[in-house]
Design an enzyme around this catalytic site. Structure first.
Site, PDB file in Angstrom:
ATOM      1  CB  SER A  40       0.133  -6.519  -5.365  1.00  0.00           C
ATOM      2  OG  SER A  40       0.182  -7.783  -4.775  1.00  0.00           O
ATOM      3  CB  ALA A  41       1.545  -4.658 -10.575  1.00  0.00           C
ATOM      4  CG  HIS A  42      -3.861  -5.610  -7.853  1.00  0.00           C
ATOM      5  ND1 HIS A  42      -4.977  -5.372  -7.091  1.00  0.00           N
ATOM      6  CD2 HIS A  42      -3.146  -6.547  -7.180  1.00  0.00           C
ATOM      7  CE1 HIS A  42      -4.948  -6.145  -6.011  1.00  0.00           C
ATOM      8  NE2 HIS A  42      -3.844  -6.865  -6.044  1.00  0.00           N
ATOM      9  CD  GLN A  95      -3.030  -0.934   0.058  1.00  0.00           C
ATOM     10  OE1 GLN A  95      -3.105   0.111  -0.606  1.00  0.00           O
ATOM     11  NE2 GLN A  95      -3.828  -1.958  -0.168  1.00  0.00           N
ATOM     12  CB  CYS A 152      -8.376 -10.491   1.526  1.00  0.00           C
ATOM     13  SG  CYS A 152      -7.344 -10.000   0.197  1.00  0.00           S
ATOM     14  CB  THR A 193       6.807 -19.006 -18.510  1.00  0.00           C
ATOM     15  OG1 THR A 193       7.197 -20.347 -18.804  1.00  0.00           O
ATOM     16  CG2 THR A 193       7.097 -18.100 -19.686  1.00  0.00           C
TER      17      THR A 193
HETATM   18  N1  PLP Z   1      -0.768  -6.734   1.464  1.00  0.00           N
HETATM   19  C1  PLP Z   1      -1.558  -5.660   1.535  1.00  0.00           C
HETATM   20  C2  PLP Z   1      -1.209  -4.558   2.484  1.00  0.00           C
HETATM   21  C3  PLP Z   1      -2.700  -5.579   0.736  1.00  0.00           C
HETATM   22  O1  PLP Z   1      -3.492  -4.512   0.829  1.00  0.00           O
HETATM   23  C4  PLP Z   1      -3.001  -6.660  -0.141  1.00  0.00           C
HETATM   24  C5  PLP Z   1      -4.227  -6.629  -0.964  1.00  0.00           C
HETATM   25  O2  PLP Z   1      -5.309  -6.328  -0.486  1.00  0.00           O
HETATM   26  C6  PLP Z   1      -2.143  -7.747  -0.172  1.00  0.00           C
HETATM   27  C7  PLP Z   1      -1.035  -7.756   0.637  1.00  0.00           C
HETATM   28  C8  PLP Z   1      -2.402  -8.944  -1.072  1.00  0.00           C
HETATM   29  O3  PLP Z   1      -2.182  -8.572  -2.387  1.00  0.00           O
HETATM   30  P1  PLP Z   1      -2.473  -9.639  -3.565  1.00  0.00           P
HETATM   31  O4  PLP Z   1      -3.897 -10.071  -3.371  1.00  0.00           O
HETATM   32  O5  PLP Z   1      -2.273  -8.839  -4.806  1.00  0.00           O
HETATM   33  O6  PLP Z   1      -1.506 -10.749  -3.407  1.00  0.00           O
END
Ligand code: PLP
Length: 381
Positions: A194-196, A175, A320, A232
């Protein structure tokens, strides 16, 4: 439509989408193939690794491309399970993302020790120092910025203390990156992202490997990623990630001050017009984009539904965790009572969010409040 759920995921930026399509068309071959087209894809992959290394001020060889933070922490915790001495304790911040908590519990079991945090959720650095001095610590896990509250952690200081005591450190920068400047993560042993979360594609990310962890194997299989992660590589996804990251690093992370003012104005408006509302972590440094509200009445998911009807997308906590029953583990760690934690709503803006969007969101909160009050007559607007 004002989207206030950027901590769950962000839209792919225009430039990242264009780059993804271009690399899919021009360098789609397998980077492990020996022909010239494969070598070209491999060359691009290594250039992207060097670019990322420059942003983070780390060595390119320490970077391993992954599918995201969840994969990263699972790979690192699995590595620690056999690489750290059997008696070594793993100190974990209890407000970490569920993927970090679950991976540490799952791979390291009763070797995990929970770190104390303040009522704002900030890790107690003095406690970490004292605990490290007592010995038997294999690793310390502290995120950079909390996904539910935006609260910033003393991650650099914790990593420095861990390193000085001969322990490993892991920082979940998911974040932080794309919102605040990226340099400085070279001080930390292990980093995941994470890129997204910053305008890149989903299921693409990276980890920074502790330089000393030569035997680290994220996945077993082929010899990709310097033998550290088989499979890959998604060169187009990685290229799009770097484009989005570059946009944030070169043009946006410096706009933070202005954005913080808009966030603060939103909070002032709500406090004035929705008596009893509170902002989690208001007294400490937080991300410019995140506000965790405990509302005076009405469960968080009901606010989310009402605001959604008015075109505003917010959330009850981490994406999540929001499918789970029960209040946020983050608020529980801060000592918030379960019945108050059930009234949590998380707002997370993006770089495209305007001041007018913040103002409109505040108006929407005020407008839906009476419909969520136990007795509408008692709500003062
Ligand atoms: N760590 C943090 C602080 C996050 O906010 C998130 C996603 O909500 C993750 C890890 C997990 O990321 P990913 O689902 O892209 O593996």
């Amino acid at each position: 439509m004002p989207y206030f759920d950027h901590n769950a995921t962000t839209p792919l930026t225009e430039a990242a989408r264009a780059r993804w399509l271009q690399v899919q068309a021009e360098a789609w071959q397998n980077p492990s193939s020996l022909h010239r087209a494969g070598a070209k894809a491999k060359g691009l992959l290594e250039t992207l690794r060097e670019q990322l290394a420059a942003y983070l001020a780390v060595a390119p060889a320490e970077l391993v491309f992954t599918s995201g933070a969840t994969e990263g922490v699972n790979a690192i915790a699995a590595h620690w399970a056999h690489a750290l001495p059997p008696g070594a304790r793993i100190l974990v911040n209890p407000t970490e993302h569920p993927c970090v908590l679950a991976a540490c519990r799952g791979w390291l079991g009763d070797r995990v020790e929970w770190l104390p945090v303040s009522t704002a959720g900030v890790v107690d650095v003095a406690w970490v120092r004292e605990r490290l001095a007592r010995g038997d610590v294999g690793a310390v896990v502290v995120m950079a910025a909390n996904n539910e509250t935006g609260v910033l952690q003393p991650w650099a200081e914790v990593a420095r203390l861990a390193g000085a005591a001969g322990a490993e450190s892991l920082c979940d920068a998911s974040q932080w990156l794309g919102k605040l400047p990226a340099d400085g993560f070279g001080q930390v042993g292990w980093v995941i992202a994470s890129a997204h979360k910053f305008g890149g594609p989903k299921a693409v990310g990276f980890l920074k490997r502790a330089g000393s962890a030569k035997a680290f194997r994220g996945f077993l299989g082929g010899h990709q990623e310097g033998d550290h992660r088989a499979g890959t590589e998604d060169v187009a996804g990685i290229a799009a990630m770097l484009t989005a990251f570059g946009e944030a690093e070169s043009g946006q992370v410096f706009l933070e001050t202005q954005r913080t003012l808009w966030r603060d104005a939103f909070e002032r408006t709500l406090r004035a017009r929705l008596p009893g509302v509170s902002v989690v972590g208001a007294e400490v440094d937080r991300l410019w984009n995140t506000v965790a509200l405990v509302l005076p009445h009405g469960e968080g998911h009901r606010w989310v539904a009402r605001l959604d009807q008015r075109g505003f997308q917010v959330s009850t906590g981490s994406a999540c965790a929001s499918g789970q029953k029960g209040p946020s583990h983050v608020l529980a760690a801060l000592g918030v009572a379960p019945e108050a934690a059930a009234r949590l709503v998380r707002i997370s803006a993006g770089w495209s969010t305007t001041e007018a969007d913040w103002l409109a969101l505040a108006e929407a909160f005020v407008a839906v409040a009476p419909s969520l009050a136990p007795d509408p007559a008692v709500v003062t607007l």
